[in-house]
Write an enzyme that holds these catalytic residues in place. Sequence first.
Site, short mmCIF file in Angstrom:
data_model
loop_
_atom_site.label_atom_id
_atom_site.label_comp_id
_atom_site.label_asym_id
_atom_site.label_seq_id
_atom_site.Cartn_x
_atom_site.Cartn_y
_atom_site.Cartn_z
N HIS A 1 84.73 50.71 30.23
CA HIS A 1 84.09 51.96 30.64
C HIS A 1 84.88 52.55 31.80
CE1 HIS A 1 81.10 54.85 32.03
NE2 HIS A 1 81.45 54.45 33.24
N LYS B 1 83.61 45.58 29.60
CA LYS B 1 82.35 45.38 28.90
C LYS B 1 82.26 43.93 28.36
CE LYS B 1 81.94 50.27 27.65
NZ LYS B 1 81.73 51.24 26.54
N PHE C 1 72.35 55.98 19.29
CA PHE C 1 72.91 54.64 19.50
C PHE C 1 72.47 54.01 20.83
CE2 PHE C 1 76.12 57.78 20.87
CZ PHE C 1 76.32 57.40 22.20
N THR D 1 87.19 57.11 22.99
CA THR D 1 86.02 56.24 22.79
C THR D 1 86.17 55.41 21.51
OG1 THR D 1 84.71 58.01 23.79
CG2 THR D 1 83.49 56.24 22.68
N ARG E 1 91.06 57.45 32.45
CA ARG E 1 90.56 57.83 31.12
C ARG E 1 91.72 57.87 30.11
NH1 ARG E 1 85.17 57.98 29.87
NH2 ARG E 1 85.70 59.57 28.32
N ARG F 1 91.94 50.75 24.67
CA ARG F 1 91.08 50.72 23.48
C ARG F 1 91.89 50.60 22.19
NH1 ARG F 1 86.82 55.16 25.91
NH2 ARG F 1 85.24 53.68 26.66
N TYR G 1 73.28 54.18 31.68
CA TYR G 1 73.59 55.07 30.55
C TYR G 1 72.47 56.10 30.31
CZ TYR G 1 77.83 52.66 28.95
OH TYR G 1 79.12 52.17 28.83
N GLU H 1 78.10 56.31 39.69
CA GLU H 1 78.34 54.98 39.10
C GLU H 1 78.81 53.96 40.14
OE1 GLU H 1 80.94 55.72 35.77
OE2 GLU H 1 79.34 56.72 34.65
N ASN I 1 84.13 48.76 22.72
CA ASN I 1 85.42 49.37 23.05
C ASN I 1 85.96 48.92 24.42
OD1 ASN I 1 83.68 50.77 24.67
ND2 ASN I 1 84.10 52.79 23.80
P1 GDP Z 1 83.17 56.93 26.83
O1 GDP Z 1 83.02 57.85 28.01
O2 GDP Z 1 84.50 57.03 26.16
O3 GDP Z 1 82.81 55.49 27.15
O4 GDP Z 1 82.13 57.42 25.69
P2 GDP Z 1 80.66 58.04 25.76
O5 GDP Z 1 80.26 58.38 27.17
O6 GDP Z 1 80.58 59.12 24.73
O7 GDP Z 1 79.75 56.83 25.23
C1 GDP Z 1 79.40 55.76 26.06
C2 GDP Z 1 79.53 54.48 25.28
O8 GDP Z 1 78.57 54.47 24.22
C3 GDP Z 1 80.87 54.29 24.56
O9 GDP Z 1 81.90 53.80 25.39
C4 GDP Z 1 80.50 53.30 23.47
O10 GDP Z 1 80.41 51.96 23.96
C5 GDP Z 1 79.10 53.80 23.08
N1 GDP Z 1 79.15 54.76 21.97
C6 GDP Z 1 79.66 56.02 21.97
N2 GDP Z 1 79.51 56.61 20.77
C7 GDP Z 1 78.88 55.69 19.99
C8 GDP Z 1 78.43 55.70 18.63
O11 GDP Z 1 78.58 56.69 17.89
N3 GDP Z 1 77.81 54.56 18.18
C9 GDP Z 1 77.62 53.46 18.97
N4 GDP Z 1 77.00 52.38 18.45
N5 GDP Z 1 78.03 53.42 20.25
C10 GDP Z 1 78.65 54.51 20.75
#
Ligand code: GDP
Length: 137
Positions: free
Chosen positions: A115, A9, A57, A91, A85, A102, A49, A126, A112
């Site tokens: 992805h 990212k 968010f 996350t 993963r 992370r 996304y 994707e 973080n």
């Molecule tokens: P991942 O699969 O671990 O990347 O997590 P998710 O699919 O749940 O979320 C996608 C991305 O959205 C994450 O990697 C973060 O960059 C962002 N994200 C997730 N949860 C939050 C949150 O609570 N707040 C904010 N600002 N960003 C979030």
Amino acid sequence: MQKTLSIIKPDGVSKKLIGEVVRVFDSAGFRVAAMKMKSLSRTEAEGFYYVHKERPFFTELVEFMTSGPVVVMVLEGDDVIKRNREIMGATDPAEAAPGTIRARWADSKQNNIIHGSDSEESAKFEISYFFSEIEIF
Ligand code: GDP
């Protein structure tokens, strides 16, 4: 052999972590099958996304993902989706296992570093979102 999509990212790129992250993947035995640097347009980030479009968010996430260039990669290996993963960590870096990408380098739940596709279905979507067949080696 399974394939997954990885994105370094904008925070990972600006913190000069491209090499570190690729080294982690090399050491894990993953094969980098495709790689490119690009700037995501707002439309591309929103489309990528789209599953999160109702989340509070979402706007902030799209802002972040378009704030600078990213490095997109296709990784190949046995059980690579799940193993990637695990290597990425949770996350939220505060919850990520020690030694994960992370835990080592992420600043926040949003910023973080990395992805990784979370299922075979999302990996398929994707990978095809960013790469055509002839770009995957
Ligand atoms: P991942 O699969 O671990 O990347 O997590 P998710 O699919 O749940 O979320 C996608 C991305 O959205 C994450 O990697 C973060 O960059 C962002 N994200 C997730 N949860 C939050 C949150 O609570 N707040 C904010 N600002 N960003 C979030």
